[in-house]
Scaffold this motif. Structure first.
Motif, PDB file in Angstrom:
ATOM      1  N   LEU A  11      -6.263   4.191  -1.278  1.00 60.22           N
ATOM      2  CA  LEU A  11      -6.504   3.120  -0.188  1.00 60.22           C
ATOM      3  C   LEU A  11      -6.153   1.751  -0.880  1.00 60.22           C
ATOM      4  O   LEU A  11      -6.531   1.558  -2.015  1.00 60.22           O
ATOM      5  CB  LEU A  11      -7.720   3.011   0.408  1.00 60.22           C
ATOM      6  CG  LEU A  11      -8.218   1.889   1.250  1.00 60.22           C
ATOM      7  CD1 LEU A  11      -7.375   1.926   2.523  1.00 60.22           C
ATOM      8  CD2 LEU A  11      -9.669   1.870   1.313  1.00 60.22           C
ATOM      9  N   GLN A  13      -4.849  -2.545  -0.072  1.00 60.03           N
ATOM     10  CA  GLN A  13      -4.406  -3.808   1.057  1.00 60.03           C
ATOM     11  C   GLN A  13      -3.093  -3.791   1.103  1.00 60.03           C
ATOM     12  O   GLN A  13      -2.191  -3.580   0.176  1.00 60.03           O
ATOM     13  CB  GLN A  13      -5.266  -4.799   0.762  1.00 60.03           C
ATOM     14  CG  GLN A  13      -6.760  -4.862   0.779  1.00 60.03           C
ATOM     15  CD  GLN A  13      -7.584  -6.037   0.641  1.00 60.03           C
ATOM     16  OE1 GLN A  13      -7.044  -6.970   0.002  1.00 60.03           O
ATOM     17  NE2 GLN A  13      -8.718  -6.299   1.024  1.00 60.03           N
ATOM     18  N   ALA A  14      -2.414  -4.522   2.327  1.00 62.30           N
ATOM     19  CA  ALA A  14      -1.288  -4.758   2.511  1.00 62.30           C
ATOM     20  C   ALA A  14      -0.642  -5.740   1.286  1.00 62.30           C
ATOM     21  O   ALA A  14      -1.800  -6.695   1.062  1.00 62.30           O
ATOM     22  CB  ALA A  14      -1.167  -5.338   3.791  1.00 62.30           C
ATOM     23  N   LYS A  86       3.027  -1.996   3.040  1.00 62.54           N
ATOM     24  CA  LYS A  86       2.773  -2.514   4.511  1.00 62.54           C
ATOM     25  C   LYS A  86       1.878  -1.309   5.287  1.00 62.54           C
ATOM     26  O   LYS A  86       2.028  -0.307   4.759  1.00 62.54           O
ATOM     27  CB  LYS A  86       4.196  -2.489   5.221  1.00 62.54           C
ATOM     28  CG  LYS A  86       5.041  -3.606   4.636  1.00 62.54           C
ATOM     29  CD  LYS A  86       6.384  -3.606   5.254  1.00 62.54           C
ATOM     30  CE  LYS A  86       7.324  -4.627   4.705  1.00 62.54           C
ATOM     31  NZ  LYS A  86       8.605  -4.310   5.389  1.00 62.54           N
ATOM     32  N   PRO A  87       1.084  -1.779   6.301  1.00 63.55           N
ATOM     33  CA  PRO A  87       0.605  -0.722   7.119  1.00 63.55           C
ATOM     34  C   PRO A  87       1.341   0.379   7.619  1.00 63.55           C
ATOM     35  O   PRO A  87       0.746   1.527   7.665  1.00 63.55           O
ATOM     36  CB  PRO A  87      -0.263  -1.674   8.156  1.00 63.55           C
ATOM     37  CG  PRO A  87      -0.275  -2.890   7.571  1.00 63.55           C
ATOM     38  CD  PRO A  87       0.789  -3.092   6.696  1.00 63.55           C
ATOM     39  N   GLU A  88       2.390   0.054   7.954  1.00 67.33           N
ATOM     40  CA  GLU A  88       3.459   1.141   8.235  1.00 67.33           C
ATOM     41  C   GLU A  88       3.799   2.087   7.175  1.00 67.33           C
ATOM     42  O   GLU A  88       4.586   3.085   7.459  1.00 67.33           O
ATOM     43  CB  GLU A  88       4.579   0.736   9.117  1.00 67.33           C
ATOM     44  CG  GLU A  88       5.382  -0.455   8.137  1.00 67.33           C
ATOM     45  CD  GLU A  88       4.753  -1.862   8.574  1.00 67.33           C
ATOM     46  OE1 GLU A  88       3.865  -2.156   8.804  1.00 67.33           O
ATOM     47  OE2 GLU A  88       5.972  -2.841   8.806  1.00 67.33           O
ATOM     48  N   THR A  90       1.556   3.726   5.478  1.00 62.23           N
ATOM     49  CA  THR A  90       0.450   4.628   5.618  1.00 62.23           C
ATOM     50  C   THR A  90       0.955   5.861   6.105  1.00 62.23           C
ATOM     51  O   THR A  90       1.384   6.136   7.226  1.00 62.23           O
ATOM     52  CB  THR A  90      -0.578   4.351   6.598  1.00 62.23           C
ATOM     53  OG1 THR A  90      -1.182   2.995   6.247  1.00 62.23           O
ATOM     54  CG2 THR A  90      -1.802   5.038   6.766  1.00 62.23           C
ATOM     55  N   GLN A 115      -2.693  11.417   0.291  1.00 61.10           N
ATOM     56  CA  GLN A 115      -2.680  10.439   1.380  1.00 61.10           C
ATOM     57  C   GLN A 115      -2.461   8.990   0.767  1.00 61.10           C
ATOM     58  O   GLN A 115      -3.027   8.744  -0.201  1.00 61.10           O
ATOM     59  CB  GLN A 115      -4.009  10.531   2.094  1.00 61.10           C
ATOM     60  CG  GLN A 115      -4.364   9.455   3.035  1.00 61.10           C
ATOM     61  CD  GLN A 115      -3.618   9.660   4.305  1.00 61.10           C
ATOM     62  OE1 GLN A 115      -3.374  10.804   4.672  1.00 61.10           O
ATOM     63  NE2 GLN A 115      -2.858   8.311   4.945  1.00 61.10           N
ATOM     64  N   THR A 117      -2.890   5.004   2.105  1.00 56.45           N
ATOM     65  CA  THR A 117      -3.409   4.179   3.312  1.00 56.45           C
ATOM     66  C   THR A 117      -3.145   3.041   3.076  1.00 56.45           C
ATOM     67  O   THR A 117      -3.854   2.377   1.716  1.00 56.45           O
ATOM     68  CB  THR A 117      -4.845   4.810   3.854  1.00 56.45           C
ATOM     69  OG1 THR A 117      -5.081   6.192   4.096  1.00 56.45           O
ATOM     70  CG2 THR A 117      -5.309   3.856   5.022  1.00 56.45           C
ATOM     71  N   VAL A 118      -2.685   2.132   3.946  1.00 63.77           N
ATOM     72  CA  VAL A 118      -2.586   0.806   3.643  1.00 63.77           C
ATOM     73  C   VAL A 118      -3.338  -0.019   4.755  1.00 63.77           C
ATOM     74  O   VAL A 118      -2.807  -0.108   5.998  1.00 63.77           O
ATOM     75  CB  VAL A 118      -1.045   0.257   3.491  1.00 63.77           C
ATOM     76  CG1 VAL A 118      -0.981  -1.294   2.965  1.00 63.77           C
ATOM     77  CG2 VAL A 118      -0.247   1.095   2.479  1.00 63.77           C
ATOM     78  N   SER A 119      -4.013  -0.900   4.317  1.00 61.73           N
ATOM     79  CA  SER A 119      -4.914  -1.618   5.311  1.00 61.73           C
ATOM     80  C   SER A 119      -4.452  -2.978   5.484  1.00 61.73           C
ATOM     81  O   SER A 119      -3.913  -3.591   4.502  1.00 61.73           O
ATOM     82  CB  SER A 119      -6.807  -1.749   4.663  1.00 61.73           C
ATOM     83  OG  SER A 119      -6.473  -2.511   3.526  1.00 61.73           O
ATOM     84  N   SER A 120      -4.576  -3.389   6.675  1.00 64.97           N
ATOM     85  CA  SER A 120      -4.243  -4.814   6.985  1.00 64.97           C
ATOM     86  C   SER A 120      -5.229  -6.017   6.822  1.00 64.97           C
ATOM     87  O   SER A 120      -6.168  -5.744   6.498  1.00 64.97           O
ATOM     88  CB  SER A 120      -3.425  -4.667   8.527  1.00 64.97           C
ATOM     89  OG  SER A 120      -4.500  -4.376   9.378  1.00 64.97           O
TER      90      SER A 120
END
Length: 120
Positions: A11, A13-14, A86-88, A90, A115, A117-120
């Motif tokens: 995980l 962050q953006a 970027k979130p996209e 993910t 996995q 996962t990029v959080s915005s």
């Protein structure tokens, strides 16, 4: 047979970075190219980046300039350096190894997936 073991997802962050690794073992001399694919929920699996035994790389347009694929032949490992995430981005990322005879694909090998996962 070829076994592919991935590591490095998580995980972030953006705007952040991650590095994925894929270690190959087994009959690796038969592998013509290695790379990464990804699959987001509800979407088809898509190619992210690939690298041939000669070092030629190919990237999806969506990751050009942000992702870098490299290989360490001594370790039979490929690395995907992902920056400016970027979130996209993910998705589950899968390592891929291809055995080819000329233009014909003889065998596709896949890792278990990791996995990202990029959080915005």
């Amino acid at each position: 047979q070829v076994q592919l073991v991935e590591s490095g997802g998580g995980l972030v962050q953006a705007g952040g970075s991650l590095r994925l690794s894929c270690a190959a073992s087994g009959s690796i001399s038969s592998i013509s190219a290695m790379g990464w694919y990804r699959q987001a929920p509800g979407k088809r699996r898509e190619m992210v980046a690939s690298i041939t035994t000669r070092g030629s790389t190919n990237y999806a347009d969506s990751v050009k300039g942000r992702f870098t694929l490299s290989r360490d032949n001594a370790k039979n490992t490929v690395y995907l350096e992902m920056n400016s995430l970027k979130p996209e981005d993910t998705a589950v990322y899968y390592c891929n190894g291809v055995e080819k005879l000329g233009p014909v694909t003889l065998e596709d090998y896949w890792g278990q997936g990791t996995q990202v996962t990029v959080s915005s």
